[in-house]
Design a protein around this motif. Sequence first.
Motif, PDB file in Angstrom:
ATOM      1  N   TRP A 122       0.819  -1.208   0.000  1.00  0.00           N
ATOM      2  CA  TRP A 122       0.000   0.000   0.000  1.00  0.00           C
ATOM      3  C   TRP A 122       0.856   1.262   0.000  1.00  0.00           C
ATOM      4  CZ3 TRP A 122      -5.028  -0.289   3.400  1.00  0.00           C
ATOM      5  CH2 TRP A 122      -5.798  -1.386   2.976  1.00  0.00           C
ATOM      6  N   ARG A 123       2.105   1.135   0.374  1.00  0.00           N
ATOM      7  CA  ARG A 123       2.992   2.309   0.391  1.00  0.00           C
ATOM      8  C   ARG A 123       3.134   2.937  -0.989  1.00  0.00           C
ATOM      9  NH1 ARG A 123       7.723  -0.023   4.491  1.00  0.00           N
ATOM     10  NH2 ARG A 123       6.297  -0.553   6.199  1.00  0.00           N
ATOM     11  N   LYS A 124       2.775   2.174  -2.021  1.00  0.00           N
ATOM     12  CA  LYS A 124       2.820   2.716  -3.384  1.00  0.00           C
ATOM     13  C   LYS A 124       1.797   3.835  -3.583  1.00  0.00           C
ATOM     14  CE  LYS A 124       4.103  -1.887  -5.066  1.00  0.00           C
ATOM     15  NZ  LYS A 124       3.647  -3.071  -5.830  1.00  0.00           N
ATOM     16  N   PHE A 125       0.844   3.936  -2.686  1.00  0.00           N
ATOM     17  CA  PHE A 125      -0.174   4.981  -2.805  1.00  0.00           C
ATOM     18  C   PHE A 125       0.296   6.340  -2.283  1.00  0.00           C
ATOM     19  CE2 PHE A 125      -3.203   1.270  -2.581  1.00  0.00           C
ATOM     20  CZ  PHE A 125      -3.684   1.408  -3.874  1.00  0.00           C
ATOM     21  N   LEU A 126       1.487   6.384  -1.725  1.00  0.00           N
ATOM     22  CA  LEU A 126       2.004   7.653  -1.203  1.00  0.00           C
ATOM     23  C   LEU A 126       3.397   7.906  -1.745  1.00  0.00           C
ATOM     24  CD1 LEU A 126       1.437  10.063   0.687  1.00  0.00           C
ATOM     25  CD2 LEU A 126       2.637   8.784   2.479  1.00  0.00           C
ATOM     26  N   TYR A 127       3.543   9.037  -2.416  1.00  0.00           N
ATOM     27  CA  TYR A 127       4.831   9.385  -3.014  1.00  0.00           C
ATOM     28  C   TYR A 127       5.919   9.445  -1.948  1.00  0.00           C
ATOM     29  CZ  TYR A 127       8.399  11.971  -5.577  1.00  0.00           C
ATOM     30  OH  TYR A 127       9.578  12.358  -6.153  1.00  0.00           O
ATOM     31  N   ARG A 128       7.033   8.794  -2.222  1.00  0.00           N
ATOM     32  CA  ARG A 128       8.153   8.767  -1.283  1.00  0.00           C
ATOM     33  C   ARG A 128       9.078   9.945  -1.565  1.00  0.00           C
ATOM     34  NH1 ARG A 128      10.718   4.168   1.550  1.00  0.00           N
ATOM     35  NH2 ARG A 128      12.714   4.894   2.340  1.00  0.00           N
ATOM     36  N   VAL A 129       9.164  10.854  -0.624  1.00  0.00           N
ATOM     37  CA  VAL A 129      10.029  12.030  -0.764  1.00  0.00           C
ATOM     38  C   VAL A 129      11.455  11.631  -0.417  1.00  0.00           C
ATOM     39  CG1 VAL A 129      10.497  14.364   0.072  1.00  0.00           C
ATOM     40  CG2 VAL A 129       8.127  13.583  -0.187  1.00  0.00           C
ATOM     41  N   ASP A 130      12.396  11.909  -1.326  1.00  0.00           N
ATOM     42  CA  ASP A 130      13.804  11.642  -1.027  1.00  0.00           C
ATOM     43  C   ASP A 130      14.238  12.535   0.127  1.00  0.00           C
ATOM     44  OD1 ASP A 130      14.156   9.718  -2.975  1.00  0.00           O
ATOM     45  OD2 ASP A 130      14.693  11.189  -4.515  1.00  0.00           O
ATOM     46  N   SER A 131      14.753  11.929   1.165  1.00  0.00           N
ATOM     47  CA  SER A 131      15.128  12.711   2.340  1.00  0.00           C
ATOM     48  C   SER A 131      16.227  12.009   3.109  1.00  0.00           C
ATOM     49  CB  SER A 131      13.915  12.922   3.251  1.00  0.00           C
ATOM     50  OG  SER A 131      13.427  11.671   3.703  1.00  0.00           O
ATOM     51  N   GLN A 132      17.029  12.815   3.789  1.00  0.00           N
ATOM     52  CA  GLN A 132      18.072  12.280   4.647  1.00  0.00           C
ATOM     53  C   GLN A 132      17.580  12.105   6.077  1.00  0.00           C
ATOM     54  OE1 GLN A 132      21.151  11.325   3.530  1.00  0.00           O
ATOM     55  NE2 GLN A 132      20.259  11.732   1.517  1.00  0.00           N
ATOM     56  N   SER A 133      16.562  12.880   6.434  1.00  0.00           N
ATOM     57  CA  SER A 133      16.031  12.808   7.797  1.00  0.00           C
ATOM     58  C   SER A 133      14.555  13.176   7.805  1.00  0.00           C
ATOM     59  CB  SER A 133      16.805  13.747   8.720  1.00  0.00           C
ATOM     60  OG  SER A 133      16.417  15.089   8.508  1.00  0.00           O
ATOM     61  N   PHE A 134      13.947  12.969   8.937  1.00  0.00           N
ATOM     62  CA  PHE A 134      12.550  13.324   9.164  1.00  0.00           C
ATOM     63  C   PHE A 134      12.284  14.797   8.849  1.00  0.00           C
ATOM     64  CE2 PHE A 134       9.917  15.275  12.557  1.00  0.00           C
ATOM     65  CZ  PHE A 134       8.686  14.743  12.239  1.00  0.00           C
ATOM     66  N   LEU A 135      13.258  15.662   9.138  1.00  0.00           N
ATOM     67  CA  LEU A 135      13.078  17.102   8.944  1.00  0.00           C
ATOM     68  C   LEU A 135      13.009  17.494   7.471  1.00  0.00           C
ATOM     69  CD1 LEU A 135      15.510  18.532  11.662  1.00  0.00           C
ATOM     70  CD2 LEU A 135      13.020  18.390  11.763  1.00  0.00           C
ATOM     71  N   ASP A 136      13.548  16.643   6.593  1.00  0.00           N
ATOM     72  CA  ASP A 136      13.584  16.975   5.164  1.00  0.00           C
ATOM     73  C   ASP A 136      12.249  16.721   4.469  1.00  0.00           C
ATOM     74  OD1 ASP A 136      16.270  17.646   5.393  1.00  0.00           O
ATOM     75  OD2 ASP A 136      16.925  15.596   4.966  1.00  0.00           O
ATOM     76  N   ILE A 137      11.329  16.036   5.136  1.00  0.00           N
ATOM     77  CA  ILE A 137      10.041  15.718   4.523  1.00  0.00           C
ATOM     78  C   ILE A 137       9.058  16.850   4.804  1.00  0.00           C
ATOM     79  CG2 ILE A 137       8.135  14.069   4.467  1.00  0.00           C
ATOM     80  CD1 ILE A 137      10.093  11.942   5.473  1.00  0.00           C
ATOM     81  N   PRO A 138       8.452  17.437   3.785  1.00  0.00           N
ATOM     82  CA  PRO A 138       7.465  18.506   4.011  1.00  0.00           C
ATOM     83  C   PRO A 138       6.350  18.046   4.948  1.00  0.00           C
ATOM     84  CG  PRO A 138       8.061  18.391   1.688  1.00  0.00           C
ATOM     85  CD  PRO A 138       8.678  17.198   2.345  1.00  0.00           C
ATOM     86  N   PRO A 139       5.790  18.960   5.752  1.00  0.00           N
ATOM     87  CA  PRO A 139       4.744  18.582   6.715  1.00  0.00           C
ATOM     88  C   PRO A 139       3.498  17.977   6.084  1.00  0.00           C
ATOM     89  CG  PRO A 139       5.625  20.750   7.234  1.00  0.00           C
ATOM     90  CD  PRO A 139       6.195  20.364   5.911  1.00  0.00           C
ATOM     91  N   LEU A 140       3.249  18.306   4.793  1.00  0.00           N
ATOM     92  CA  LEU A 140       2.061  17.789   4.121  1.00  0.00           C
ATOM     93  C   LEU A 140       2.443  17.192   2.774  1.00  0.00           C
ATOM     94  CD1 LEU A 140      -1.015  17.424   3.849  1.00  0.00           C
ATOM     95  CD2 LEU A 140      -1.137  19.784   3.005  1.00  0.00           C
ATOM     96  N   VAL A 141       2.185  15.890   2.628  1.00  0.00           N
ATOM     97  CA  VAL A 141       2.438  15.174   1.363  1.00  0.00           C
ATOM     98  C   VAL A 141       1.139  14.502   0.954  1.00  0.00           C
ATOM     99  CG1 VAL A 141       3.774  13.394   0.185  1.00  0.00           C
ATOM    100  CG2 VAL A 141       4.867  14.788   1.959  1.00  0.00           C
ATOM    101  N   ILE A 142       0.749  14.690  -0.298  1.00  0.00           N
ATOM    102  CA  ILE A 142      -0.529  14.168  -0.812  1.00  0.00           C
ATOM    103  C   ILE A 142      -0.287  13.422  -2.112  1.00  0.00           C
ATOM    104  CG2 ILE A 142      -2.770  14.837  -1.798  1.00  0.00           C
ATOM    105  CD1 ILE A 142      -2.604  17.316   0.104  1.00  0.00           C
TER     106      ILE A 142
END
Length: 438
Positions: A122-142
């Motif tokens: 099911w993880r295929k339903f959410l775009y995976r943001v390339d990131s080095q840490s938790f802080l690099d992921i935007p607060p809202l991903v759709i």
Amino acid sequence: MLQSSEIPSCFYPKQPALISPKCPTTKHTLYLSNLDDQKFLRFSIKYLYLYKKSVSLESLKSALSRVLVDYYPLAGRLRISSEDNEKLEVDCNGEGAVFAEGFMDLTVEEFLKVSTKPNRSWRKFLYRVDSQSFLDIPPLVIQVTNLRCGGMILCTAINHCLADGIGTSQFLHAWAHLTNKPNADVLVTPFHSRHVLCPRTPPKITFPHPEFTNSTTSHNGPTLLDPTQQTLVPISLIFTPSQILHLKKLCIPSLKCTCFEALASHVWRTWIRSLAPPPSLKIKLLFSVNVRKRLKPELPQGYYGNGFVLGCAETTVKELITSNMRHGVKLVQEAKESVTDDYVRSMVDLLEERRVKPDLLATLVISQWSKLGLEDLDFGEGRPLHMGPLASEIYCLFLPVIGDFEGINVLMSVPESIADKFEVYMKEFPEREEHEGV
């Protein structure tokens, strides 16, 4: 035709876009309260919705841009505070939320057939943001995934440091409202400031806060639910209103209780029965308690930050298993009643002095999503046919049942070795409780 629970690959016709607020918003640093930036909340709440008919992508993006004017921190970025490297804050810079468009060779009916339990695909339903840490992921991903049949799956990931379940529901309903009525205002104006939950000076820790205290004595038995040591499998069980009523009646006449209290006690007891740990082991049940109306003064209307603390019920294995249903319910009720204004202020002060984390050893955690109204989220083409988390976690979720407002779907992951036993015990309801006097 889908042959297994494995979801096919998702095709992205173009790169995800950043959706910024429709008009300029205030550029500033948003303080996060000690309830917001707890270390155990440093993840995103991931919801999945299935709709029979797709909604126009342009209308979704336009409404998102509009709602981010009001909820502009969700278009910002998390960062470490320059004053305290243990604290997080939000740089409200209007950079934007991630919006991905996908297509999957799947139909609504095929998904519904395998939708009882989340699985890794099911993880295929959410775009995976390339990131080095938790802080690099935007607060809202759709991600909006259009299906072969004309249906749609909407997946949202909202950073838990910015909002709790009530806050995420408030935001999502605002987005849906503006999708349906582009020229309208949001139904509830969000309250941004978190300073209403500032610690006192000097801090005053006036309660023991057992939710953070490791009270478990050492023993030679198996480690209780250590995810690194066990193979976990998701279990999903629906409790009908009549079944929940039966659980509540087991506590009458000596004790009146809510649906949550009865079901939480039953799940906790069943979990411990299935694991069969040593009788003397101290065990805990942690569950979210909304404090918006428990504080003095109450949190302002529209407060969408983290307005909850963890209630903590504790006992021993022997006491929980050998006592009647009322014992567990009473422990849950006492834990709820202990969450007063003074208790919450004490917890905020404790977190100011020490970055403690909840005691999760020999502990079951329950989070209630069943009363957030998420099953009613309508973007213009009807309510969802399925609503739930993107993945099954080790903690327990109480989810809504589509088409049955009073029903509750219990979803959690348990060790594979006890899964069958757990399911049997969950559906075992005694006609009456034999043990009295607890």
